[in-house]
Design an enzyme around this catalytic site. Structure first.
Site, mmCIF file in Angstrom:
data_model
loop_
_atom_site.group_PDB
_atom_site.id
_atom_site.type_symbol
_atom_site.label_atom_id
_atom_site.label_comp_id
_atom_site.label_asym_id
_atom_site.label_seq_id
_atom_site.Cartn_x
_atom_site.Cartn_y
_atom_site.Cartn_z
ATOM 1 N N LYS A 1 -11.067 -1.491 7.092
ATOM 2 C CA LYS A 1 -10.022 -1.603 7.845
ATOM 3 C C LYS A 1 -9.715 -1.237 8.934
ATOM 4 O O LYS A 1 -10.533 -0.458 9.707
ATOM 5 C CB LYS A 1 -8.614 0.008 6.916
ATOM 6 C CG LYS A 1 -7.560 0.283 7.285
ATOM 7 C CD LYS A 1 -6.931 1.368 6.780
ATOM 8 C CE LYS A 1 -5.431 1.729 7.178
ATOM 9 N NZ LYS A 1 -4.434 3.430 6.741
ATOM 10 N N GLU B 1 0.832 -1.377 -0.290
ATOM 11 C CA GLU B 1 0.047 0.307 1.102
ATOM 12 C C GLU B 1 0.858 1.543 0.020
ATOM 13 O O GLU B 1 1.850 1.462 1.121
ATOM 14 C CB GLU B 1 -0.469 0.031 1.448
ATOM 15 C CG GLU B 1 -1.151 1.035 1.528
ATOM 16 C CD GLU B 1 -2.161 1.444 2.708
ATOM 17 O OE1 GLU B 1 -2.308 2.540 3.440
ATOM 18 O OE2 GLU B 1 -2.411 0.283 3.185
ATOM 19 N N ARG C 1 0.748 10.216 0.176
ATOM 20 C CA ARG C 1 0.486 11.449 1.810
ATOM 21 C C ARG C 1 1.783 11.988 1.198
ATOM 22 O O ARG C 1 2.380 13.197 1.093
ATOM 23 C CB ARG C 1 0.718 11.309 3.206
ATOM 24 C CG ARG C 1 0.006 10.431 3.522
ATOM 25 C CD ARG C 1 0.716 9.518 4.979
ATOM 26 N NE ARG C 1 -0.106 8.672 5.584
ATOM 27 C CZ ARG C 1 0.356 7.911 6.764
ATOM 28 N NH1 ARG C 1 1.344 8.237 6.686
ATOM 29 N NH2 ARG C 1 -0.857 7.300 7.348
#
Length: 202
Positions: free
Chosen positions: A126, A39, A43
């Protein structure tokens, strides 16, 4: 999207390195780190290029993490993300992922948030931040839900989460920390990743 879609993308991989990569030039070495899925957090300014580079690496299922908006989801998928992970539940982002045909894994931390996900037809979520007691508490009244715990997990806690039948995969950043990336310590990243993968298959 349903949980089985993400399971198909992961193809049995149960450890997901979560990478925040400040420099796209490091994406190539990271792609060769030994994991079968990863993943890449959305950001950093170079996140799209990192996704493109890693997605081009054969045998690696790359997803985009920390996706907050529908616009970010669209950019991530265009860059090669095969699944999208969000720290929370955003209806527009989920709708865009569905339209784009990619699995989306929203973050939840409470029963109320999980009920919203289920109402939207999502059965893999998640769990963020990861907490074993919360996992047990949520799994009991919601049979059929699969969890991807992320946040605060390290090698010592990995086996405990993977032993839970409701856990599809575990995400973590201990395999490639900012300190590892700053030093360019790819050998240590590969060692920690190989260790995590081995722990997930025993």
């Amino acid at each position: 999207m349903t949980g089985t879609d993400l399971a198909a993308v992961l193809a049995g991989a149960r450890v997901m390195p979560v990478l925040t990569v400040p420099e796209p030039a490091t994406a190539g070495p990271l792609a060769a780190g030994g994991a079968r899925c990863t993943e890449v957090t959305f950001r950093t300014p170079g996140a799209e290029q990192v996704l493109k580079t890693m997605a081009a690496h054969g045998g690696l299922a790359v997803g985009a993490g920390t996706v907050l908006t529908a616009e970010q989801a669209e950019r991530a998928v265009a860059a090669g993300a095969r699944f999208v992970v969000s720290p929370g539940f955003d209806e527009e982002a989920i709708a865009r992922c569905r339209a784009l045909g990619v699995p989306v894994v929203p973050g939840i931390a409470t029963a109320t948030e999980l009920m919203r996900a289920l109402k939207a037809g999502i059965t893999t979520v998640k769990l963020f931040p990861a907490e074993a007691r919360t996992l047990c508490a949520l799994a009991a009244p919601f049979p059929g839900v699969r969890f991807v715990p992320t946040g605060g997990i390290d090698a010592s806690r990995l086996a405990g989460y993977l032993a839970d039948p409701t856990v599809l995969a575990v995400g973590g950043s201990w395999m490639a920390t900012p300190a590892h990336l700053d030093k360019g310590d790819y050998e240590e990243i590969r060692r920690l990743t190989a260790d995590a993968v081995e722990r997930s298959t025993t």
